[in-house]
Write an enzyme that holds these catalytic residues in place. Structure first.
Site, mmCIF file in Angstrom:
data_model
loop_
_atom_site.group_PDB
_atom_site.id
_atom_site.type_symbol
_atom_site.label_atom_id
_atom_site.label_comp_id
_atom_site.label_asym_id
_atom_site.label_seq_id
_atom_site.Cartn_x
_atom_site.Cartn_y
_atom_site.Cartn_z
ATOM 1 N N ASN A 9 0.861 -1.187 0.000
ATOM 2 C CA ASN A 9 0.000 0.000 0.000
ATOM 3 C C ASN A 9 0.899 1.239 0.000
ATOM 4 O OD1 ASN A 9 -1.828 2.025 0.423
ATOM 5 N ND2 ASN A 9 -2.538 1.298 2.422
ATOM 6 N N LYS A 11 0.089 4.259 -0.329
ATOM 7 C CA LYS A 11 -0.579 5.422 0.277
ATOM 8 C C LYS A 11 -0.349 6.680 -0.574
ATOM 9 C CE LYS A 11 -0.390 3.137 4.731
ATOM 10 N NZ LYS A 11 -0.307 3.210 6.177
ATOM 11 N N HIS A 95 -9.704 1.115 4.686
ATOM 12 C CA HIS A 95 -8.412 1.296 5.349
ATOM 13 C C HIS A 95 -8.573 2.196 6.575
ATOM 14 C CE1 HIS A 95 -4.307 2.469 6.207
ATOM 15 N NE2 HIS A 95 -3.987 1.323 5.643
ATOM 16 N N GLU A 97 -6.953 4.618 7.658
ATOM 17 C CA GLU A 97 -6.822 6.067 7.421
ATOM 18 C C GLU A 97 -8.099 6.644 6.811
ATOM 19 O OE1 GLU A 97 -3.162 5.383 5.415
ATOM 20 O OE2 GLU A 97 -2.375 4.757 7.366
ATOM 21 N N GLU A 167 -5.560 -4.915 10.508
ATOM 22 C CA GLU A 167 -4.545 -3.881 10.717
ATOM 23 C C GLU A 167 -4.861 -3.121 12.002
ATOM 24 O OE1 GLU A 167 -2.514 -2.690 6.795
ATOM 25 O OE2 GLU A 167 -4.347 -1.530 6.884
ATOM 26 N N GLY A 173 2.274 2.331 10.935
ATOM 27 C CA GLY A 173 3.228 3.438 10.831
ATOM 28 C C GLY A 173 3.913 3.802 12.141
ATOM 29 N N SER A 213 3.249 -2.056 10.470
ATOM 30 C CA SER A 213 4.685 -2.105 10.765
ATOM 31 C C SER A 213 5.348 -3.437 10.385
ATOM 32 C CB SER A 213 4.940 -1.779 12.239
ATOM 33 O OG SER A 213 4.554 -0.432 12.516
HETATM 34 P P1 13P Z 1 2.857 0.430 7.739
HETATM 35 O O1 13P Z 1 3.405 -0.861 7.172
HETATM 36 O O2 13P Z 1 3.609 1.630 7.278
HETATM 37 O O3 13P Z 1 2.705 0.355 9.231
HETATM 38 O O4 13P Z 1 1.372 0.603 7.138
HETATM 39 C C1 13P Z 1 0.485 -0.447 7.223
HETATM 40 C C2 13P Z 1 -0.709 -0.142 6.424
HETATM 41 O O5 13P Z 1 -1.491 0.735 6.747
HETATM 42 C C3 13P Z 1 -0.924 -0.918 5.190
HETATM 43 O O6 13P Z 1 -2.176 -0.688 4.664
#
Ligand code: 13P
Length: 258
Positions: A9, A11, A95, A97, A167, A173, A213
């Protein structure tokens, strides 16, 4: 058995040139990839350059979101048929976010899931609890509501093209990956939920992947768990080298070689 899935992803990162370069790196490094399904999820504008750079590769292309209608007066939105037309085969829905920063709710997510399936897209449905929900012991309640409401009223054909990404929001993150033991427990819980919502064969076939992560260093322990069928990778998917190492580890441990 379930084919492991690794998603990258990206982003809201990378210019079109950077996306093309990363995609070209993955095409080269993951040449001959077998028995692991890999997809990258660029920003909408980078879908086309990534598609061109991946041409002929086994790495698939996904979108990070889509709208629940197929067309119409929805300024700023992108629909399932548009994504299909652009060569996209997968879509992330729900997701964290989008839930917690943009404000999408379970009803919106259910509509998006059904729209994606209507367009023949494989859905990566994201679920996961906030830190305060975990601290208060509500993880299972939160995840149950997210999974149940997203899958409510779906047909077997719709569910067939769905993967669930667990997740935990506190792990995204932050560098604070869930322990393999904790992740396995929630994945097992999710699979049992699917068994209840649908049936045994659907639950046994559905891929439940972990996100938050994930790195080349911690993927080995996670993928060794019975109910962890892959990963959705954020930060570590922005470097071809790190992402390739994650894919290779999964291929060695669960995919029968790559
Ligand atoms: P990270 O791997 O940066 O923690 O992000 C995970 C994520 O949100 C994947 O969709």
């Amino acid at each position: 058995m379930r084919v492991p899935f690794i998603g990258g992803n990206w982003k809201m990162n990378l210019t079109r040139a950077q996306a093309a370069e990363l995609a070209a790196g993955l095409r080269r490094d993951l040449n001959g990839l077998r028995q692991v399904e890999v997809a990258v999820f660029p920003a909408f504008l980078s879908i086309e350059p990534a598609r061109a750079a991946l041409d002929g590769s086994a790495v698939r292309l996904g979108a990070q979101d889509l709208h629940w209608e197929d067309q119409g007066a929805f300024t700023g939105e992108v629909s399932g048929p548009m994504l299909r037309d652009a060569g996209v085969g997968h879509a992330i829905v729900g997701h964290s976010e989008r839930r917690h920063v943009i404000g999408e709710n379970n009803e919106t997510i259910r509509k998006k899931l059904r729209a994606a399936r209507r367009s023949g897209l494989t859905v990566v449905l994201c679920v996961g609890e906030l830190l305060e929900e975990k601290s208060q012991g509500f993880t299972k309640e939160v995840v149950e509501k997210q999974v149940t409401q997203a899958l409510e009223g779906t047909s077997p054909q719709e569910r067939e093209g769905v993967l669930i990404a667990y997740e935990p929001v506190w792990a995204i993150g932050t560098g604070k990956v869930a322990t393999a033991d904790y992740a396995q427990k929630i994945h097992h819980f999710i699979r049992n939920l699917v068994r209840r919502i649908a049936d045994g064969p659907t639950a046994d076939a559905m891929r439940v992947i972990y996100g938050g992560s994930v790195t080349p260093e911690n993927i080995g322990e996670l993928i060794a768990q019975e109910d962890i069928d892959g990963a959705l990778v954020g930060g570590a998917s922005l470097k071809a080298d790190a992402f390739t190492r994650i894919v290779r580890t999964v291929a060695e441990r669960k995919g029968g070689g790559a």
